[in-house]
Write a protein that holds these residues in place. Structure first.
Motif, short mmCIF file in Angstrom:
data_model
loop_
_atom_site.label_atom_id
_atom_site.label_comp_id
_atom_site.label_asym_id
_atom_site.label_seq_id
_atom_site.Cartn_x
_atom_site.Cartn_y
_atom_site.Cartn_z
N ILE A 1 -66.74 2.42 -11.48
CA ILE A 1 -66.07 1.34 -11.52
C ILE A 1 -65.60 1.25 -9.99
O ILE A 1 -64.60 2.19 -9.74
N ALA A 2 -65.92 0.10 -9.07
CA ALA A 2 -65.48 0.15 -7.92
C ALA A 2 -64.08 -0.29 -7.49
O ALA A 2 -63.38 -0.95 -8.49
N GLY A 3 -63.18 0.82 -6.86
CA GLY A 3 -61.63 0.56 -6.67
C GLY A 3 -61.03 1.22 -7.80
O GLY A 3 -59.62 1.17 -7.66
N ALA A 4 -61.50 1.86 -8.73
CA ALA A 4 -60.74 2.67 -9.87
C ALA A 4 -60.14 3.80 -9.29
O ALA A 4 -60.91 4.58 -8.62
N GLY A 5 -58.79 4.11 -9.55
CA GLY A 5 -58.46 5.34 -9.29
C GLY A 5 -57.23 5.69 -10.03
O GLY A 5 -56.75 5.16 -10.76
N LYS A 6 -57.06 6.94 -9.76
CA LYS A 6 -55.97 7.94 -10.68
C LYS A 6 -54.39 7.56 -10.25
O LYS A 6 -54.38 8.00 -8.89
N LEU A 7 -53.60 7.25 -10.92
CA LEU A 7 -52.08 7.23 -10.55
C LEU A 7 -51.43 8.31 -11.68
O LEU A 7 -51.26 7.94 -12.74
N GLY A 8 -51.27 9.31 -11.23
CA GLY A 8 -50.95 10.39 -12.12
C GLY A 8 -52.05 10.68 -13.04
O GLY A 8 -53.11 11.53 -12.77
#
Length: 71
Positions: free
Chosen positions: A31-38
């Motif tokens: 998934i393009a642009g997906a990232g973890k926040l905590g």
């Protein structure tokens, strides 16, 4: 969630798939642009659902038996 991003649950409901499948797609970078926040994944609201590339034809079912028969 942050403005312009969706959670895993929201994404799963939007795309009609399970939350676990969305987690797997995020973890594998599909998934393009997906990232973890905590501990949470943040998925862009305009992200497209990637094509399902899992094999569902049964082509590889019992592949060990076929390999043994050929030997």
């Amino acid at each position: 969630m942050v403005e312009g991003y969706m959670s895993i649950k929201e994404t799963a409901e939007k795309w009609g798939i399970t939350p676990r499948r969305v987690q797997v797609l995020c973890a594998s970078g599909r998934i393009a642009g997906a990232g973890k926040l905590g501990r949470e994944w943040a998925i862009p609201a305009d992200a497209e659902c990637p094509k399902d590339e899992r094999i569902t034809t049964g082509e590889y079912r019992n592949w060990r038996k076929k390999e043994q028969e050929d030997s």
